[in-house]
Design an enzyme around this catalytic site. Structure first.
Site, short mmCIF file in Angstrom:
data_model
loop_
_atom_site.label_atom_id
_atom_site.label_comp_id
_atom_site.label_asym_id
_atom_site.label_seq_id
_atom_site.Cartn_x
_atom_site.Cartn_y
_atom_site.Cartn_z
N THR A 103 21.70 10.67 14.22
CA THR A 103 20.25 10.65 14.01
C THR A 103 19.93 11.26 12.65
O THR A 103 20.46 12.32 12.31
CB THR A 103 19.53 11.42 15.13
OG1 THR A 103 19.84 10.82 16.38
CG2 THR A 103 18.03 11.42 14.92
N SER A 105 29.35 12.78 17.93
CA SER A 105 29.88 11.62 18.65
C SER A 105 30.72 10.70 17.77
O SER A 105 30.50 10.60 16.56
CB SER A 105 28.73 10.81 19.24
OG SER A 105 28.01 11.56 20.19
N GLU A 106 31.66 10.03 18.42
CA GLU A 106 32.47 8.99 17.78
C GLU A 106 32.60 7.82 18.75
O GLU A 106 32.16 7.90 19.90
CB GLU A 106 33.85 9.55 17.40
CG GLU A 106 33.79 10.68 16.40
CD GLU A 106 35.14 11.24 16.01
OE1 GLU A 106 36.17 10.67 16.48
OE2 GLU A 106 35.18 12.23 15.27
N GLU A 108 24.14 11.44 34.55
CA GLU A 108 25.22 11.59 35.52
C GLU A 108 26.04 12.85 35.22
O GLU A 108 26.43 13.58 36.14
CB GLU A 108 26.12 10.35 35.48
CG GLU A 108 25.47 9.09 36.03
CD GLU A 108 24.52 8.41 35.06
OE1 GLU A 108 23.90 7.41 35.45
OE2 GLU A 108 24.41 8.88 33.90
N GLY A 155 32.00 10.14 23.30
CA GLY A 155 30.56 10.25 23.55
C GLY A 155 30.32 11.40 24.50
O GLY A 155 30.24 12.56 24.10
N GLY A 203 35.05 6.73 20.43
CA GLY A 203 35.76 7.07 21.66
C GLY A 203 35.43 8.44 22.18
O GLY A 203 36.15 8.98 23.04
N ARG A 228 -10.05 -1.77 33.67
CA ARG A 228 -9.68 -3.11 34.14
C ARG A 228 -10.28 -3.39 35.52
O ARG A 228 -10.22 -2.52 36.41
CB ARG A 228 -8.16 -3.21 34.20
CG ARG A 228 -7.62 -4.50 34.82
CD ARG A 228 -7.80 -5.68 33.91
NE ARG A 228 -6.98 -6.82 34.37
CZ ARG A 228 -7.11 -8.04 33.91
NH1 ARG A 228 -7.99 -8.32 32.96
NH2 ARG A 228 -6.34 -9.00 34.38
N GLY A 256 19.30 22.01 22.50
CA GLY A 256 18.83 20.68 22.16
C GLY A 256 18.34 19.90 23.36
O GLY A 256 17.43 19.07 23.25
N GLU A 264 22.07 13.53 24.48
CA GLU A 264 22.22 14.96 24.80
C GLU A 264 22.83 15.12 26.20
O GLU A 264 22.50 16.04 26.95
CB GLU A 264 20.86 15.68 24.73
CG GLU A 264 20.21 15.68 23.37
CD GLU A 264 20.75 16.73 22.44
OE1 GLU A 264 21.69 17.46 22.83
OE2 GLU A 264 20.25 16.83 21.31
#
Length: 397
Positions: free
Chosen positions: A167, A135-136, A380, A140, A138, A280, A254, A376
């Protein structure tokens, strides 16, 4: 209380695989879960001790074949190890997933034997931590729009550009990096990208800021700047114009790792909600005795098991060479990530005001879950990929 602690898989696993999974479960319960909050609160500090232990225990060797000193685990076992680790700390799990799923897999498929011998045994031992840089700013979701330039030089390539969302980027010993190998005057789209091994510390490489993230703060994410970085030909993987196809194939696997990570988050949310609803009390009754809460818990478990089944199906498709594997990877990633987000949201709701407090872990699970719907491939995009691939499978072109 650990409601997700089921028989590991509907697929028959070897005794060796079960031993590895038992070890992962123990590590997640005893080492990751108790320290996850500290990593979340101290995102500037890379937990070197935890990553050394991951290497010592073989979790960085899972997808490295035995001939390169790895464990050579089958895909299903590997994915369930990731789920166990993510149950303990999703940030640590994504670091393990990136190391195993991307640099290792692309080296195995497309690297030379000399490259595999030079890097894979050290990656398996944990001596070398791997990172992935596509990625950069501009580029993704539209990864083919990357602009980092590799220019032919005597005996190698000069690299200039900036990368984002890397990462493990500051602590990695080698980064699998993609750059344009075509020229600005002759752009060739996806056929003009190469794949390079970028060793840490090379002259001209600068590690930039660490991203301040909503969640998964135990995972290190940085920018990289490359200024006339020279990489010899021995650091180019495969053909200089086929890098984008290598990246797509690596990301396909991945995505299964991200689906497994999302399952771990979803499982942790189920466990937290079930335990809290059991202990609870309100209006003189335990929360679990209110039908509205029962419906929530039942839906959370149903989605979790459905996501697990989809992941197993997608993994089986990859292992058998099923042509539907690419579509099923997107299906599994899409559904598992939305399950993680929904289960985490419902867990916060079960806890009520306490769910909004950092005193309890569900707010961290909520933050950790969100990015699984984004990286990854944003969900959408996966919806579009699923539809397009279905048409291709039907012969519509």
């Amino acid at each position: 209380m650990t409601t997700h602690r089921r028989a590991y898989s509907a697929i028959e696993l070897s005794s060796e695989a079960r031993q590895v999974l038992d070890l992962a479960r123990q590590f997640a319960e005893e080492r990751l879960r108790p320290t996850a909050e500290a990593r979340d609160a101290n995102e500037d500090v890379f937990d070197e001790a935890i990553h050394r232990e991951l290497g010592d225990l073989g979790f960085l060797a899972m997808r490295v074949p035995e001939r390169y000193d790895g464990l050579g685990l089958d895909l299903v076992t590997y994915l369930y190890v990731l789920e166990e680790l993510a149950w303990g700390d999703a940030g640590v799990a994504v670091s393990v997933s990136v190391h195993n799923s991307l640099p290792v897999s692309i080296l195995l498929r497309h690297g030379s034997e000399a490259q595999r011998q030079a890097w894979l045994p050290r990656m398996a031992s944990g001596e070398v931590l791997g990172a992935f840089s596509l990625s950069e700013a501009g580029a993704g979701t539209d990864a083919a729009a990357l602009r980092t330039q590799a220019t032919r030089a005597d005996g190698g390539w000069l690299i200039n550009g900036e990368k984002m969302w890397v990462t493990n980027g500051a602590s990695a010993d080698v980064i699998l990096m993609f750059a344009r190998t075509d020229t600005p005057a002759d752009r060739r789209g996806t056929r003009g990208i190469g794949t390079f091994l970028l060793p840490a510390g090379v002259e001209g490489l600068a590690v930039g800021r660490k991203e301040r993230k909503m969640g998964q703060r135990g995972s290190e994410t940085v920018t990289l700047a490359l200024n006339d970085v020279f990489l010899g030909d021995e650091l180019l993987i495969g053909e200089p114009n086929r890098g984008f196809s290598y990246a797509l194939a690596g990301l396909e696997g991945g995505r299964l790792g991200i689906a497994a990570q999302a399952l771990g988050i979803a499982s942790a949310a189920v466990d937290a909600a079930f335990e809290y609803a059991h202990t609870r009390e309100q209006f003189g009754r335990r929360l679990r005795e209110f039908q509205g809460l029962e419906f929530k818990l039942g839906d959370m478990v149903t989605r979790l098991e459905a996501a697990r089944g989809l992941l197993e199906r997608a993994a089986a498709a990859h292992m058998t060479g099923d042509p539907r594997a690419r579509r099923l990877s997107s299906v599994a990633k899409l559904f598992a990530s939305e399950t993680a987000m929904r289960n985490a949201r419902e867990a916060v709701q079960v806890f009520g005001s306490y769910g909004y407090s950092r005193e309890y872990p569900v707010e961290r699970l909520f933050r950790d879950a969100k990015v699984t719907e984004i990286y990854e491939g944003a969900n959408e995009m996966h919806r579009s990929l699923i539809a397009r691939q279905l048409y291709r499978e039907g012969g519509y072109g």
